[in-house]
Enzyme design. Structure first.
Site, PDB file in Angstrom:
ATOM      1  N   ARG A 271      19.864  -6.632 -20.349  1.00 16.37           N
ATOM      2  CA  ARG A 271      19.244  -5.838 -19.281  1.00 16.37           C
ATOM      3  C   ARG A 271      18.244  -4.838 -19.862  1.00 16.37           C
ATOM      4  O   ARG A 271      17.196  -4.574 -19.270  1.00 16.37           O
ATOM      5  CB  ARG A 271      20.332  -5.107 -18.481  1.00 16.37           C
TER       6      ARG A 271
ATOM      7  N   PHE B  43      19.983 -14.143  -8.065  1.00 14.31           N
ATOM      8  CA  PHE B  43      21.427 -14.048  -8.293  1.00 14.31           C
ATOM      9  C   PHE B  43      21.776 -12.630  -8.775  1.00 14.31           C
ATOM     10  O   PHE B  43      22.459 -12.444  -9.776  1.00 14.31           O
ATOM     11  CB  PHE B  43      21.911 -15.091  -9.321  1.00 14.31           C
TER      12      PHE B  43
ATOM     13  N   ASP C  60      20.558 -12.275  -3.515  1.00 16.98           N
ATOM     14  CA  ASP C  60      21.865 -12.890  -3.714  1.00 16.98           C
ATOM     15  C   ASP C  60      22.296 -13.548  -2.408  1.00 16.98           C
ATOM     16  O   ASP C  60      21.930 -13.089  -1.320  1.00 16.98           O
ATOM     17  CB  ASP C  60      22.913 -11.863  -4.150  1.00 16.98           C
TER      18      ASP C  60
ATOM     19  N   ASN D  82      19.644 -17.725  -0.161  1.00 11.92           N
ATOM     20  CA  ASN D  82      20.037 -18.748  -1.126  1.00 11.92           C
ATOM     21  C   ASN D  82      18.855 -18.999  -2.055  1.00 11.92           C
ATOM     22  O   ASN D  82      17.780 -19.405  -1.603  1.00 11.92           O
ATOM     23  CB  ASN D  82      20.430 -20.040  -0.398  1.00 11.92           C
TER      24      ASN D  82
ATOM     25  N   ASP E  22      19.660 -15.223 -13.367  1.00 13.29           N
ATOM     26  CA  ASP E  22      20.993 -14.926 -13.932  1.00 13.29           C
ATOM     27  C   ASP E  22      22.058 -15.532 -13.019  1.00 13.29           C
ATOM     28  O   ASP E  22      22.818 -14.811 -12.358  1.00 13.29           O
ATOM     29  CB  ASP E  22      21.182 -13.412 -14.056  1.00 13.29           C
TER      30      ASP E  22
ATOM     31  N   CYS F  45      25.738 -18.669 -18.394  1.00 16.91           N
ATOM     32  CA  CYS F  45      26.968 -18.059 -18.904  1.00 16.91           C
ATOM     33  C   CYS F  45      28.084 -19.091 -19.029  1.00 16.91           C
ATOM     34  O   CYS F  45      29.256 -18.735 -19.147  1.00 16.91           O
ATOM     35  CB  CYS F  45      27.415 -16.915 -17.990  1.00 16.91           C
TER      36      CYS F  45
END
Length: 409
Positions: free
Chosen positions: A226, A242, A264, A292, A313, A353
């Protein structure tokens, strides 16, 4: 002088022996060829090779395919309270060494296997420790470990008011453990009135709901990524996809972004992002939108260019090898769309992730997306998770976060 072992003994295959010698701490059920003695569920077992070479001592799980998780490779360890306190202190001392002092109030203190506590996660959010126990071996020891950790921190001037268990995850069922969440009763301490607390990360204030937030309450692993985004954001129009509770968006705004759109699909997440923007006095810079991303990005192609920095992300698109192909398709779609939207000279931050979406697969996906979007990428940085989520070589599962910063040229 070597002490006499009194634990049950598990004889393992040459394949398991080789993995253990490379540093991996797991033994699968099919890798045990003989078991001498009757181990308790969660109890300790000595692991030996077919030639009776001592390989380590691990916690036994009678339900899981991961039958043994090593906690020591020293045949002389006694596994008393002093042993566990020593390991907790090592973990905390490591954080003090690799983090700035201001980061120690919100960081990961225990990262499972990477810290020698297989199946245990401990995140600190100010005065609250949020814990997740995913192995029966850690479950049977938590009555010892949690008060010990609080005391280790207290002795270092770090006061903890409560320990909240976020054991509401399906993975516990593979260990034969129930799902639940709630306060762990600390000796001599009153349970806090609320599981909501404020943290400060990179100068940004967040309200963290340890009881209801995702995972343990807040994603700490992107802290320094970040910061990297903030450095590139000055004067730019940023789209944060996101966004969850707005962490990248808020860092971009603090970095001097001209405007940030935080998106989001979850209305509750968007509302939390709005609250965090107001909390930091950034509500005039950060616009929070419920949409979305897979629908939003194609729709933006029909409009004049609005953004010169896009952040991707997403949550983990895959949590198993069986769904990796579908995940890579999803990653490619959003990266392709983002590359198409950006002007030449624009910036892209993109990450995954998921451990199963390996770095090789992720890089190949980025090459394919850039080819299809007819752009070339100039790499600024390749990053990973923060050092409080250490990567233990020999244990691939501890390396999971891929983060890239590019300029479209």
């Amino acid at each position: 002088m070597k002490t006499e072992r009194t634990y049950p003994r598990a004889v393992v295959t040459p394949k398991a022996e080789a993995a253990l010698l490379r540093g991996h701490p797991w033994v699968y059920d099919a890798e045990i060829t003989a078991l001498d003695g009757t181990p308790e569920n969660g109890g300790l077992v000595d692991v030996v090779s077919k030639k009776d070479r001592y390989l380590g001592t691990g916690m036994y799980s009678e339900k899981s395919k991961i039958r043994l998780r090593l906690v020591s490779r020293n045949a002389n360890d006694s596994f008393d309270s002093a042993f566990w306190e020593r390991k907790l202190r090592w973990a905390w001392d490591y954080r003090k060494a690799v983090l700035r002092e201001e980061d120690l109030t919100c960081c990961r203190i225990i990262f499972g296997e990477a810290d020698g506590f297989p199946g245990l996660t401990v995140d600190r959010f100010g005065p609250i420790l949020s814990v997740q126990v995913l192995s029966v071996g850690m479950e049977v020891r938590k009555e010892l470990l949690f008060p010990l950790l609080v005391e280790v921190l207290r002795q270092d001037g770090q006061e903890i008011s409560g320990v909240y268990e976020r054991n509401d995850v399906a993975l516990r069922e593979k260990e034969g453990l129930p799902q639940y969440k709630g306060w762990f009763p600390l000796p001599g301490k009153t349970v806090p009135d609320s599981a909501v607390t404020e943290i400060v990360e990179n100068g940004v204030k967040y309200l963290v709901d340890v009881e209801n937030g995702q995972k343990t309450g807040f994603f700490l692993d992107q802290k320094f990524n970040r910061q990297a985004v903030a450095r590139l954001s000055k004067g730019r129009k940023v789209l944060d996809c996101f966004t969850h509770t707005g962490s990248f968006a808020l860092n971009a705004a603090r970095g001097g972004a001209a405007h940030v759109t935080a998106v989001d699909v979850s209305e509750s997440a968007v509302e939390m992002a709005r609250d965090n923007a107001r909390r930091n006095g950034l509500e005039n810079t950060v616009e929070c939108v419920c949409a979305n991303v897979f629908d939003l990005l194609p729709s933006l192609e029909k409009q004049p260019r609005k953004y010169d920095f896009i952040i991707l992300d997403p949550p983990a698109f895959t949590k198993s090898r069986a769904t990796v192909a579908n995940a890579i398709t999803g990653y490619k779609e959003i990266n392709y769309r983002a590359m198409k939207l950006l002007p030449r000279g624009g910036f892209l931050a993109t990450c995954s992730c998921s451990h199963f979406a390996t770095e090789e697969k992720f890089i190949a996906m980025l090459h394919a997306a850039a080819h299809d979007a007819n752009v070339q990428l100039r790499q600024i940085e390749a990053r990973q998770q923060g050092p409080d989520h250490p990567i233990l070589w020999g244990v691939d599962e501890t390396s999971y976060l891929k983060f890239y910063l590019f300029q479209v040229v």
